[in-house]
Design a protein around this motif. Structure first.
Motif, PDB file in Angstrom:
ATOM      1  N   GLY A  37       9.622   4.689   1.717  1.00  0.00           N
ATOM      2  CA  GLY A  37       8.528   5.653   1.823  1.00  0.00           C
ATOM      3  C   GLY A  37       7.216   4.901   1.830  1.00  0.00           C
ATOM      4  O   GLY A  37       6.797   4.366   0.794  1.00  0.00           O
ATOM      5  N   LEU A  38       6.568   4.837   2.975  1.00  0.00           N
ATOM      6  CA  LEU A  38       5.374   4.013   3.151  1.00  0.00           C
ATOM      7  C   LEU A  38       4.168   4.895   3.446  1.00  0.00           C
ATOM      8  O   LEU A  38       4.161   5.649   4.417  1.00  0.00           O
ATOM      9  CB  LEU A  38       5.594   3.018   4.291  1.00  0.00           C
ATOM     10  N   VAL A  39       3.145   4.802   2.593  1.00  0.00           N
ATOM     11  CA  VAL A  39       1.903   5.553   2.808  1.00  0.00           C
ATOM     12  C   VAL A  39       0.857   4.595   3.365  1.00  0.00           C
ATOM     13  O   VAL A  39       0.773   3.437   2.945  1.00  0.00           O
ATOM     14  CB  VAL A  39       1.416   6.212   1.499  1.00  0.00           C
ATOM     15  N   GLN A  40       0.081   5.054   4.335  1.00  0.00           N
ATOM     16  CA  GLN A  40      -0.965   4.229   4.927  1.00  0.00           C
ATOM     17  C   GLN A  40      -2.323   4.660   4.401  1.00  0.00           C
ATOM     18  O   GLN A  40      -2.605   5.863   4.285  1.00  0.00           O
ATOM     19  CB  GLN A  40      -0.917   4.325   6.452  1.00  0.00           C
ATOM     20  N   LEU A  73      -2.584  -7.738  -2.071  1.00  0.00           N
ATOM     21  CA  LEU A  73      -1.932  -7.355  -0.817  1.00  0.00           C
ATOM     22  C   LEU A  73      -0.985  -8.464  -0.343  1.00  0.00           C
ATOM     23  O   LEU A  73      -1.371  -9.634  -0.241  1.00  0.00           O
ATOM     24  CB  LEU A  73      -2.966  -7.066   0.267  1.00  0.00           C
ATOM     25  N   LEU A  74       0.228  -8.084  -0.037  1.00  0.00           N
ATOM     26  CA  LEU A  74       1.215  -9.003   0.524  1.00  0.00           C
ATOM     27  C   LEU A  74       0.980  -9.107   2.025  1.00  0.00           C
ATOM     28  O   LEU A  74       0.872  -8.079   2.714  1.00  0.00           O
ATOM     29  CB  LEU A  74       2.631  -8.506   0.244  1.00  0.00           C
ATOM     30  N   HIS A  75       0.873 -10.333   2.524  1.00  0.00           N
ATOM     31  CA  HIS A  75       0.553 -10.569   3.935  1.00  0.00           C
ATOM     32  C   HIS A  75      -0.746  -9.872   4.324  1.00  0.00           C
ATOM     33  O   HIS A  75      -0.937  -9.483   5.481  1.00  0.00           O
ATOM     34  CB  HIS A  75       1.696 -10.119   4.847  1.00  0.00           C
ATOM     35  N   GLY A  76      -1.632  -9.704   3.327  1.00  0.00           N
ATOM     36  CA  GLY A  76      -2.927  -9.090   3.566  1.00  0.00           C
ATOM     37  C   GLY A  76      -2.875  -7.618   3.903  1.00  0.00           C
ATOM     38  O   GLY A  76      -3.880  -7.046   4.338  1.00  0.00           O
ATOM     39  N   GLN A  77      -1.698  -6.971   3.677  1.00  0.00           N
ATOM     40  CA  GLN A  77      -1.561  -5.596   4.178  1.00  0.00           C
ATOM     41  C   GLN A  77      -0.705  -4.666   3.318  1.00  0.00           C
ATOM     42  O   GLN A  77      -0.901  -3.449   3.352  1.00  0.00           O
ATOM     43  CB  GLN A  77      -0.963  -5.654   5.586  1.00  0.00           C
ATOM     44  N   TYR A  78       0.240  -5.179   2.530  1.00  0.00           N
ATOM     45  CA  TYR A  78       1.245  -4.315   1.899  1.00  0.00           C
ATOM     46  C   TYR A  78       1.224  -4.412   0.374  1.00  0.00           C
ATOM     47  O   TYR A  78       0.919  -5.466  -0.198  1.00  0.00           O
ATOM     48  CB  TYR A  78       2.646  -4.690   2.388  1.00  0.00           C
ATOM     49  N   LEU A  79       1.595  -3.296  -0.261  1.00  0.00           N
ATOM     50  CA  LEU A  79       1.804  -3.230  -1.698  1.00  0.00           C
ATOM     51  C   LEU A  79       3.155  -2.578  -1.964  1.00  0.00           C
ATOM     52  O   LEU A  79       3.515  -1.597  -1.296  1.00  0.00           O
ATOM     53  CB  LEU A  79       0.711  -2.397  -2.380  1.00  0.00           C
ATOM     54  N   VAL A  80       3.880  -3.121  -2.933  1.00  0.00           N
ATOM     55  CA  VAL A  80       5.138  -2.511  -3.371  1.00  0.00           C
ATOM     56  C   VAL A  80       4.860  -1.747  -4.648  1.00  0.00           C
ATOM     57  O   VAL A  80       4.405  -2.321  -5.648  1.00  0.00           O
ATOM     58  CB  VAL A  80       6.225  -3.587  -3.614  1.00  0.00           C
ATOM     59  N   LEU A  81       5.112  -0.445  -4.620  1.00  0.00           N
ATOM     60  CA  LEU A  81       4.871   0.428  -5.771  1.00  0.00           C
ATOM     61  C   LEU A  81       6.209   0.822  -6.372  1.00  0.00           C
ATOM     62  O   LEU A  81       7.136   1.161  -5.650  1.00  0.00           O
ATOM     63  CB  LEU A  81       4.112   1.688  -5.333  1.00  0.00           C
ATOM     64  N   GLY A  88       9.262   3.166 -12.912  1.00  0.00           N
ATOM     65  CA  GLY A  88      10.511   2.948 -13.630  1.00  0.00           C
ATOM     66  C   GLY A  88      11.296   1.819 -13.005  1.00  0.00           C
ATOM     67  O   GLY A  88      10.736   0.894 -12.413  1.00  0.00           O
ATOM     68  N   LYS A  89      12.617   1.896 -13.106  1.00  0.00           N
ATOM     69  CA  LYS A  89      13.460   0.806 -12.624  1.00  0.00           C
ATOM     70  C   LYS A  89      13.894   0.975 -11.183  1.00  0.00           C
ATOM     71  O   LYS A  89      14.178  -0.010 -10.498  1.00  0.00           O
ATOM     72  CB  LYS A  89      14.705   0.695 -13.509  1.00  0.00           C
ATOM     73  N   LYS A  90      13.935   2.230 -10.691  1.00  0.00           N
ATOM     74  CA  LYS A  90      14.626   2.445  -9.422  1.00  0.00           C
ATOM     75  C   LYS A  90      13.819   3.174  -8.343  1.00  0.00           C
ATOM     76  O   LYS A  90      14.264   3.232  -7.198  1.00  0.00           O
ATOM     77  CB  LYS A  90      15.923   3.235  -9.669  1.00  0.00           C
ATOM     78  N   THR A  91      12.669   3.750  -8.662  1.00  0.00           N
ATOM     79  CA  THR A  91      11.951   4.568  -7.684  1.00  0.00           C
ATOM     80  C   THR A  91      10.862   3.741  -7.000  1.00  0.00           C
ATOM     81  O   THR A  91       9.888   3.336  -7.640  1.00  0.00           O
ATOM     82  CB  THR A  91      11.330   5.805  -8.359  1.00  0.00           C
ATOM     83  N   ILE A  92      11.060   3.490  -5.708  1.00  0.00           N
ATOM     84  CA  ILE A  92      10.217   2.572  -4.942  1.00  0.00           C
ATOM     85  C   ILE A  92       9.454   3.322  -3.852  1.00  0.00           C
ATOM     86  O   ILE A  92       9.952   4.280  -3.255  1.00  0.00           O
ATOM     87  CB  ILE A  92      11.079   1.479  -4.280  1.00  0.00           C
ATOM     88  N   ALA A  93       8.246   2.857  -3.585  1.00  0.00           N
ATOM     89  CA  ALA A  93       7.487   3.285  -2.419  1.00  0.00           C
ATOM     90  C   ALA A  93       6.602   2.120  -2.005  1.00  0.00           C
ATOM     91  O   ALA A  93       6.577   1.068  -2.666  1.00  0.00           O
ATOM     92  CB  ALA A  93       6.662   4.529  -2.714  1.00  0.00           C
ATOM     93  N   GLY A  94       5.874   2.291  -0.912  1.00  0.00           N
ATOM     94  CA  GLY A  94       4.996   1.223  -0.441  1.00  0.00           C
ATOM     95  C   GLY A  94       3.677   1.768   0.054  1.00  0.00           C
ATOM     96  O   GLY A  94       3.547   2.958   0.342  1.00  0.00           O
ATOM     97  N   ALA A  95       2.707   0.891   0.129  1.00  0.00           N
ATOM     98  CA  ALA A  95       1.393   1.241   0.695  1.00  0.00           C
ATOM     99  C   ALA A  95       1.036   0.179   1.723  1.00  0.00           C
ATOM    100  O   ALA A  95       1.304  -1.013   1.535  1.00  0.00           O
ATOM    101  CB  ALA A  95       0.339   1.320  -0.396  1.00  0.00           C
ATOM    102  N   GLU A  96       0.432   0.627   2.814  1.00  0.00           N
ATOM    103  CA  GLU A  96       0.013  -0.267   3.888  1.00  0.00           C
ATOM    104  C   GLU A  96      -1.463  -0.028   4.162  1.00  0.00           C
ATOM    105  O   GLU A  96      -1.886   1.106   4.410  1.00  0.00           O
ATOM    106  CB  GLU A  96       0.825  -0.015   5.152  1.00  0.00           C
ATOM    107  N   LEU A  97      -2.240  -1.084   4.127  1.00  0.00           N
ATOM    108  CA  LEU A  97      -3.658  -0.988   4.448  1.00  0.00           C
ATOM    109  C   LEU A  97      -3.827  -1.086   5.957  1.00  0.00           C
ATOM    110  O   LEU A  97      -3.445  -2.068   6.581  1.00  0.00           O
ATOM    111  CB  LEU A  97      -4.425  -2.117   3.749  1.00  0.00           C
ATOM    112  N   ARG A  98      -4.365  -0.014   6.551  1.00  0.00           N
ATOM    113  CA  ARG A  98      -4.569  -0.031   8.001  1.00  0.00           C
ATOM    114  C   ARG A  98      -5.583  -1.108   8.366  1.00  0.00           C
ATOM    115  O   ARG A  98      -6.554  -1.327   7.680  1.00  0.00           O
ATOM    116  CB  ARG A  98      -5.075   1.331   8.484  1.00  0.00           C
TER     117      ARG A  98
END
Length: 418
Positions: free
Chosen positions: A342-345, A396-404, A407-417
């Motif tokens: 699940g990636l939010v921009q 920011l990973l590679h200047g663009q991404y964050l891993v959110l 808890g232990k198992k619920t993952i999402a991501g963010a991408e900087l446009r």
């Protein structure tokens, strides 16, 4: 090597056959030339086709010669389906899809040596047929009453079926005849939904005074819960990595139901019978270890996408949950993994609380703040303590991404446009 038919039966891959004893005798006298076909009705094959691709590979490994047909002619028509008439694609579109599917099939086979495979296209012999020749030389050998008895045709009679789709069976049967004449092909196989078309080809070859030839089908792969195999919430699992990423492909197999995984290993794995029985034992004794799922996912991802890509996917699966270095992941692999989660921009970096809410990890800002205060909020696997401070661009990973992670198992991501 174990007799190929015995192996297929043990794996549950042999459903219908025109004559098992006769086929076994011909295979033993081999090498036998066989064919399996794929219609370009989309720009990629999907997971449902993998059964036929890998079954053909098993036959080549057992010392037989594959003819791999991509249907440039039949792809212009389309096999009848229960849901209704297909939309016809333009010749240029179908031609492009033929090349894409050829490129997907070829890496599975050897094209040199005693058992060399050959790619064929039924447009090569069908395009030259005039309508009169087709009706006289092909259509004359097909009793309409038998064609009407085919399940999908019978089901479509009430809602309507065009002559175009009704005639598909003649085209596929003629393919078998042409391959028999040109290359000595004596075996065709496909999915069990093709049994009517396949046996029509066997009968057509007999009526034209050739043969004898053989045919069999593999079962349609299903899931224990009744849902369609190879489908996820996002749609079909495609073999093209631009349509289904290697990460998503790996995750499909990792998430296989315990009730299905041993059956899928028999269908798709090239591991020995002894190895599969050991995985079965381990699954029964330690199901929580998911050894069978990992074996299946690693083998098929490597087979389709290569060892290096599989290693990247495994590293991503571990790193997202804090068991590896996120900085070592390739940007494409990281983005694919986050897209699955699940990636939010965003256009700029907001606070942790806002990010967690927008990414769906919290229903409200208040809930996001509570997650932070309770120590259950992570950015790039590092626990965060300030809910309302903007996230630093240095993270920011590679200047663009964050891993959110919550808890232990619920993952999402963010991408900087950008």
């Amino acid at each position: 090597m174990t007799d190929i038919l015995d192996d297929l039966q043990w794996r549950g891959l042999l459903q219908d056959c025109t004559g098992l004893d006769e086929l076994r005798e011909d295979l033993a006298a081999g090498p036998l030339t066989f064919y399996v076909g794929f219609d370009p009705t989309a720009p990629s094959l999907h997971l449902g086709h993998l059964t036929q691709v890998l079954t053909a590979r098993r036959f080549q490994l057992a010392g037989h010669r594959p003819l791999l047909l991509v249907g440039g002619a039949t792809g212009l028509i389309g096999d009848p389906k229960d849901s209704g008439e297909r939309s016809l694609n333009s010749p240029d579109v179908v031609k492009g899809w033929v090349e894409k599917i050829r490129g997907q099939v070829e890496p599975f086979f050897d094209f040199e040596g005693q058992y060399a495979a050959r790619m064929v296209n039924n447009l090569d012999w069908t395009s030259a047929l005039s309508a009169i020749e087709f009706l006289r030389d092909v259509g004359k050998h097909f009793p309409v009453n038998k064609m009407l008895a085919r399940d999908v045709v019978r089901n479509r009679l009430e809602t309507g079926i065009s002559f175009t789709e009704f005639s598909y069976q003649l085209l596929q049967s003629h393919d078998y005849f042409e391959l028999h004449q040109r290359y000595g092909c004596r075996l065709q196989f496909g999915g069990s939904d093709q049994w009517g078309n396949i046996t029509a080809g066997v009968d057509y070859i007999r009526r034209r005074g050739a043969g004898p030839v053989h045919a069999f089908t593999t079962p349609l792969v299903t899931k224990a819960d009744g849902t369609k195999f190879g489908k996820t919430e996002g749609g079909a699992i495609w073999l093209d990595p631009t349509m289904t990423s290697p990460y998503a492909f790996y995750q499909f197999w990792i998430n296989t139901d315990d009730r299905d995984v041993l059956r899928y290993l028999k269908y798709f794995s090239f591991r020995s019978r002894e190895e599969l029985l050991e995985l079965e034992r381990e699954t029964a004794e330690r199901p929580f270890a998911r050894a069978a799922q990992r074996a299946l996912a690693e083998e098929l991802t490597t087979l389709l996408h290569g060892k290096e890509e599989c290693e990247q996917v495994i590293a991503a699966s571990q790193a997202l949950f804090g068991r590896g270095a996120l900085t070592e992941l390739a940007p494409s692999t990281l983005r694919s993994a986050l897209s699955e989660a699940g990636l939010v921009q965003v256009d700029e970096l907001p606070s942790v609380a806002v990010l967690f809410k927008e990414a769906g990890l919290a229903a409200s800002l208040g809930e996001a703040r509570r997650a932070v205060s309770e120590g259950g909020a992570y950015v790039n696997n590092e626990r965060v303590t300030e809910a309302d401070e903007p996230v630093s661009a240095d993270l920011l990973l590679h200047g663009q991404y964050l891993v959110l992670r919550r808890g232990k198992k619920t993952i999402a991501g963010a991408e900087l446009r950008k």
